[in-house]
Design an enzyme around this catalytic site. Sequence first.
Site, PDB file in Angstrom:
ATOM      1  CG  ASP A 329      -1.830   1.177   1.294  1.00 54.54           C
ATOM      2  OD1 ASP A 329      -2.754   1.237   0.467  1.00 54.54           O
ATOM      3  OD2 ASP A 329      -1.630   2.054   2.161  1.00 54.54           O
ATOM      4  CD  GLU A 382      -2.638   2.403  -3.295  1.00 54.94           C
ATOM      5  OE1 GLU A 382      -3.674   3.084  -3.365  1.00 54.94           O
ATOM      6  OE2 GLU A 382      -1.871   2.476  -2.326  1.00 54.94           O
TER       7      GLU A 382
END
Length: 656
Positions: A329, A382
């Site tokens: 993330d 991401e």
Amino acid sequence: MTDIATQHIDTPIASTHPSTPPLTEHDIFLFKEGTHTRLAAKMGGRLATRDGRNGVHFAVWAPNAAAVSVIGDFNGWRNTDNPMSPRIDGSGVWEGFVPDIGSGECYKYHIVSRDRNYEVDKADPYGMFSEVPPRTGSRVWEMAYTWNDGDWMSRRQAANALDAPMSIYEVHLGSWRRVPEDGNRSLSYLEIAPLLADHVREQGFTHVELMPVTEHPFFGSWGYQTTGYFAPTARQGTPQELMALIDHLHQAGIGVILDWVPSHFPSDEHGLAYFDGTYLFEHADPRQGYHPEWNSAIFNYDRNEVRAFLLSSALFWLDTYHVDGLRVDGVASMLYLDYGRKAGEWIPNAHGGRENLAAMHFLRTLNEAVYRDHPDTLTIAEESTAWPMVSRPTYTGGLGFGMKWNMGWMHDTLKYFQQDPVYRKFHHDKLTFSIWYAFTENFVLPLSHDEVVHGKGALIGKMPGDEWQQFANLRLLYGYMWGHPGKKLLFMGGEFGQKREWQHDESLEWHVLQYPLHAGLQRWMRDLNHCYRAEGALYQKDFSEDGFSWVDFHDWEESVISFLRHGNQPGDSVLVVCNYTPVARQNYIVGVPHGGYWKEMLNSDATLYGGSGVGNLGGVEASPVASQGYFHSLALTLPPLGVVYLKRVSGNGAAP
């Protein structure tokens, strides 16, 4: 497959090897070098035997502490009963052994800092289990578990390969399904396992991606503000129960990807922030150590021990929980020193640039370690910018990820679909631009939770028109997406067209499946997935230019595109034709590379999906009439707001 519904794992499983070896000189060397990847076995509270007595060996990194002690239920939380001692090697690690305690004990570290005698009680950074929030203590826990996923583990390298079908179902375990008659509580790991496995298998997804299950103090952070980098949240069960969930998914042939957050952490007092009375895990300067958008602390990747902590966390989930991949993330926030900051609010690197050189080094080391030790898993970034070579090997200068989310495709596609069809012809480039860069990275096409929160509404609500047109548009979106090069990711609820924006403290709207349009969309998603997995042309060359060719991208006036996907075998191609207007197109000519009968494999406008039933009566015979650079062509009927998939099934001029 084991019957998980009959299992109940609420007590630790006994270990056959209760002794944890102490930290060696080599461990300390690797720790101080920032390359240790297995600190989970050495740090924290670990069951051990000393001088013939069973107990727990504790080890914590607190280099700026004047005193550290273990406190817990076993000593009435008194900070004088079990003091720890600093190692003499200058590592900053404190150690201690508490006899006659075992699995299940709650504890914290009481730390007195050398700086202003600051005192604080901290959860264990390496703790493998925690108290149920809002309580914040760590728990000693035996991690033994008997796995039953040997078949999956033996073949997961093929399932996770770049040329494999990958259709990912993103799940927030706390809200996927709830129990309204029991205070609206979330399902436990054991309760959700058979339900989730059955749903995912029926729908045809290949993998699930779990939003962070790492322990976190605030449920509304969805797990992205992590305090327990080695502990699954206790809200839904024990570590062994999470293992049982993953085990059950594996036995159902479903891969498990875990969201993992090495970019930032919350400032809660019991967590990593200001750990020993100094900024230990984070930068001291807020221009480097504070995240203005997320109100959280940023890891100090320049500090070797911090990198070793994060590397050990990543490998721990792969080692201990059999996780098949990590979706990392916030990679963009790690790479840019000025991320979310205005001029003057950030510190340039040694060369005067905005790139975070330490974060780059960490990410490369992370990916090298993962693919070295678990080559049958994958890492997914991401990363929301145009940073080059994110999914290229480190030896070529890349960051070393296996794949990267294609945020550009997602933004362009949703902007296009939000247009009223009468205006779409003026935005045709939103559909075609993604192919210009589609093969520069190994892309995943995401329609994630980020697109259905914070006032953005549900996916179905982004579609224009009346209710029928909204569902037709959403079926068209999925058909276009599943035909486009790249692996696929869809957030839960999208498969049946949930109308309400996602709420983390409520269940998905499963009751809407009683309505035909919702049930039809779910049936379309199922058939789309199964067709995708059956046709190698739709996934084998996702990351290669020779896996895709345009038939026609020029027809902006009628908002139609057509393209071919190609498989490994010569002549193995699937034709995808999309009509983005509510007007059916009769006798629409599309060039094809071969003569013969082209079967209509999928039609999003079929009545069983809630469509109007406009189509090609099962298929079309190719004519020897050249069109769009091909020697043959099809005269198709294009359904309104529809997509059709066709494939040549015979070459002798006769329908099969």
